[in-house]
Design a protein around this motif. Structure first.
Motif, PDB file in Angstrom:
ATOM      1  N   SER A   1      40.346  41.541  38.530  1.00  0.00           N
ATOM      2  CA  SER A   1      40.487  42.994  38.442  1.00  0.00           C
ATOM      3  C   SER A   1      41.457  43.301  37.314  1.00  0.00           C
ATOM      4  CB  SER A   1      41.029  43.572  39.752  1.00  0.00           C
ATOM      5  OG  SER A   1      42.368  43.150  39.946  1.00  0.00           O
ATOM      6  N   ALA A   2      41.632  44.583  37.024  1.00  0.00           N
ATOM      7  CA  ALA A   2      42.537  44.976  35.945  1.00  0.00           C
ATOM      8  C   ALA A   2      43.981  44.637  36.279  1.00  0.00           C
ATOM      9  CB  ALA A   2      42.391  46.469  35.678  1.00  0.00           C
ATOM     10  N   ASP A   3      44.405  44.888  37.537  1.00  0.00           N
ATOM     11  CA  ASP A   3      45.806  44.622  37.871  1.00  0.00           C
ATOM     12  C   ASP A   3      46.123  43.136  37.848  1.00  0.00           C
ATOM     13  OD1 ASP A   3      44.197  44.228  40.115  1.00  0.00           O
ATOM     14  OD2 ASP A   3      45.713  44.902  41.542  1.00  0.00           O
ATOM     15  N   VAL A   4      45.205  42.305  38.319  1.00  0.00           N
ATOM     16  CA  VAL A   4      45.458  40.862  38.315  1.00  0.00           C
ATOM     17  C   VAL A   4      45.381  40.314  36.888  1.00  0.00           C
ATOM     18  CG1 VAL A   4      44.693  38.631  39.203  1.00  0.00           C
ATOM     19  CG2 VAL A   4      44.624  40.644  40.679  1.00  0.00           C
ATOM     20  N   ALA A   5      44.458  40.825  36.071  1.00  0.00           N
ATOM     21  CA  ALA A   5      44.373  40.383  34.680  1.00  0.00           C
ATOM     22  C   ALA A   5      45.655  40.708  33.929  1.00  0.00           C
ATOM     23  CB  ALA A   5      43.174  41.030  33.993  1.00  0.00           C
TER      24      ALA A   5
END
Length: 722
Positions: A147-151
């Motif tokens: 996801s964007a937050d994990v990336a």
């Protein structure tokens, strides 16, 4: 002597290199990362995570009550709450997971893995939050998340955290081009921090990154192509500046003994200070001080470096062991020796009993691992077996398991290799030379050393050197014996306990291992010759000349293909009395009860109901209950107000015996309830096992395990008060 450059010009004193033109920002404003979430499992990974054992256990019918305890905060121990979420029925666990906000920084990812495997995206928020708090300890749990937050988090780790490099690279290697759409908005955005991390991440990913960026439009794809062309894959952006290390206020560098160079001179003051500063840098920090520390090891006398770091340790102790000074123990791990081990290990054993001392004790274990000598690992093994602090004992066991795994050994095989020989002769003795007279050191059944004259007559103690003794040999021999007695105190009882545990658990040695680590080992031989062994169905003992003798003192040769184990009396059957007579005739004292050990068995039909009623209702001292943990019993998970209400024993895989206690054992205050009543002793098969499986499981249970279980319960409930 020419000093290594790093000692004179440490990395924190060097000016950073100018930024290459390829790191000039390429901006495309207005891009937005996808807002979806996906869980990407490797083959078999979800199943393996789901199978990770979770903390705590609950009896059938207790789930509703436990859920209420979770909701109102009475289940305060976070690992227990995690265990509940991993095991409870979904209709109870799922609503509680949504509001679960652990109030401690998580130390290990294994507590979360079964929860993530079970609930996937529903466990996302708590897993990501804990990973941010502790990337090194909890970060691996977000490896499947995309996801964007994990990336962004993985890119930040890649750019900023040396300790998380391996983890972040593993994340980008797993998700590859699929991660690009989530990174591009940051890589082409105005915010400097996220941009630097995202750019470095894009340069790490293999494949056609620019094409993968085209989901954001042609302009974005061309901008990413320019970024990669200006700095091809493998080219990292300028690293963020690092802060020069500093010394804590309690440490006076000028008061420390200066390390001595191998050619006889002293390490110059500035170089010594640089070494001291380098030692304060955490191993996981971005500042690489390896050249400074290794350079000092190259040019300095090892003993003087040991004295240098030990003086630093003494100053830390004198200052009250201030927090944030773990580098002191790390330095001991780098430059310590067996002299340090002898002084450090007793402190590590005591520190958990002091306020705030547990973290120092764990760092002390790391120091023992770092020193890595046989004696250091022997002390580590002793702590793993006999520390009175459960947490420290567990930490030591985990470190030994890691060492064993790296060496491709089981824990038992590693323990065999950790027993030092203490410089004993081939016949298992030690000769102390006083010049005109000599003394021989032998060992009794508990590995306590004794001293005999050359003619074999035992003495009460080793005499002090006299006027007629050699002025150099005699004091050295006297010190040698004192060191031997001190070192043996950390080894003897642990090795006796280890062999007794091996008899109970049925641990076996290959013939080669038995020969190398028991028969030929100059110390362990003294224990091995006092026991009866089994090779297949053939019993034998180890004679004085190291040959193998049967019940009739006939020499035997165990089968080369059969493993060797210590004979539990249950396995000796009708020959038990005869073996007891042989040992009595030879006046062989045993290190622990073997031939005289009580033998027990279940009565006809006992246990089929799932209960062992004959032990129920007894009132027993709490201390005696806690003593069972030395023989493999495990204390239950803390429940309301930190009370442990049961202890358990694994009778066979998937079959446990649980003893319910009232009022229970208070964690950290075991004297609060000095007497426990055994309310129920029940036999618990594996969850989901058919109801008729209990009888079959009892029939197939190892008779040795059954005997030991009943012996423990009999002793617990019938022994007179102490």
């Amino acid at each position: 002597m020419d000093l290594p450059k790093a000692l004179l010009d440490p990395p924190w004193a060097r000016r950073p290199a100018p930024a290459p033109s390829g790191d000039e920002p390429v901006l495309v404003p207005g891009l937005t990362a996808p807002d979806d979430r996906a869980v990407v499992w490797e083959p078999g990974e979800r199943e393996s995570w789901a199978a990770v054992p979770s903390y705590g256990s609950w009896k059938d019918g207790a789930w509703e009550e436990a859920a209420e305890e979770f909701r109102d905060g009475r289940m305060g121990y976070e690992p227990t709450r995690a265990g509940f979420l991993a095991q409870a029925p979904e209709h109870l666990a799922r609503p509680l997971l949504a509001g679960w906000k652990p109030h401690v920084t998580w130390d290990f990812d294994h507590s979360l893995k079964p929860i993530v495997a079970r609930f996937e995206t529903e466990a996302w928020d708590v897993a990501v939050r804990l990973a941010k708090q502790n990337p090194y300890g909890t970060g691996p749990v977000v490896l499947p998340f995309l996801s964007a937050d994990v990336a962004r988090m993985a890119a930040d780790w890649l750019y900023r955290l040396k300790s998380a490099q391996k983890l972040s690279r593993a994340w980008f290697a797993r998700h590859g081009l699929a991660a690009v759409p989530y990174l591009v908005p940051d890589a082409l955005g105005k915010r400097v921090g996220p941009r630097r991390g995202a750019v470095k991440a894009l340069r790490t990913i293999e494949g056609d990154v620019a094409e993968a960026a085209r989901v954001h439009g042609d302009e974005a794809a061309e901008a990413v192509a320019r970024l990669l062309a200006a700095a091809p894959p493998g080219t990292a952006p300028v690293e963020p500046p690092v802060r020069a290390p500093s010394l804590p206020r309690w440490l006076d560098a000028d008061a420390l003994p200066r390390p001595v160079l191998r050619d006889g001179g002293e390490l110059p003051g500035e170089a010594a200070r640089n070494l001291l500063l380098a030692l304060t840098v955490s191993p996981g920090a971005r500042l690489d001080v390896t050249g400074v520390v290794d350079g000092a090891a190259e040019v300095c006398d090892p003993e003087s470096l040991t004295a240098f770091v030990w003086a630093q340790f003494v100053a830390w102790q004198a200052a009250g062991m201030p927090k944030g000074s773990g580098f002191v123990l790390s330095a001991l791990g780098r430059f310590g020796d067996d002299v340090v081990v002898r002084m450090l290990a007793p402190l590590v054993r005591e520190w958990p009993g002091r306020s705030g001392g547990y973290s120092s004790a764990v760092q002390g274990l790391e120091a023992l691992v770092g020193i890595g000598t046989d004696l250091a690992l022997t002390h580590l093994n002793g702590i793993a077996q006999k520390s009175r602090y459960k947490g420290l004992r567990g930490e030591a066991q985990r470190k030994l398991a890691q060492i064993a795994e790296r060496r491709g050994l089981t824990a038992g095989q590693l323990a065999d290799r950790l027993v030092p020989d203490f410089g004993l002769d081939a016949d298992g003795t030690l000769t102390l030379d006083y010049g005109p007279r000599r003394f021989v050191v032998g060992f009794d059944e508990q590995l306590k050393p004794y001293v005999a004259d050359e003619d074999g007559a035992r003495r009460k103690a080793l005499p002090k050197p006299g006027a007629k003794d050699d002025p150099e040999l005699a004091p050295a021999a006297h010190r040698r014996f004192a060191e031997l007695r001190k070192d043996l105190r950390a080894v003897a009882s642990a090795e006796v306990a280890r062999l007794e545990s091996a008899m109970v658990t049925g641990r076996a040695w290959t013939p080669a291992e038995f020969g190398a680590f028991l028969v030929a080992h100059p110390l362990m031989r003294h224990l091995a010759r006092r026991l009866v062994w089994l090779s297949g169905d053939r019993a034998f003992r180890l004679a004085e000349d190291r040959t193998f003798a049967d019940l009739h003192d006939e020499t035997v040769e165990p089968a080369p293909s059969a493993d060797v184990r210590i004979a539990h009396p249950v396995l000796l059957g009708d020959s038990l009395a005869a073996w007891s007579e042989v040992f009595a005739d030879y006046e062989i004292l045993q290190p622990f009860p073997q031939l005289g050990r009580p033998v027990h068995a279940l009565a006809d039909g006992e246990g089929k109901s799932g209960r062992l009623e004959r032990f129920e209702g007894a009132a027993v001292p709490t201390g005696r209950v806690l003593g069972l943990t030395r023989t493999g019993w495990r204390r239950g998970s803390p429940q309301d107000n930190g009370i442990e209400h049961w202890i358990s024993w694994t009778l066979a895989p998937g079959l446990s015996v649980v003893v319910d206690l009232s009022p229970g054992i208070a964690v950290g205050y075991v004297d609060l309830n000095p007497v426990q009543t055994i309310e129920r002793v029940w036999i618990a098969p594996a969850p989901g096992a058919p109801t008729d499986a209990l009888e079959d499981a009892l029939k197939s249970a190892d008779p040795v395990r059954v005997s030991e279980l009943l012996a423990d319960l009999t002793d617990l409930t019938t022994a007179p008060p102490r």
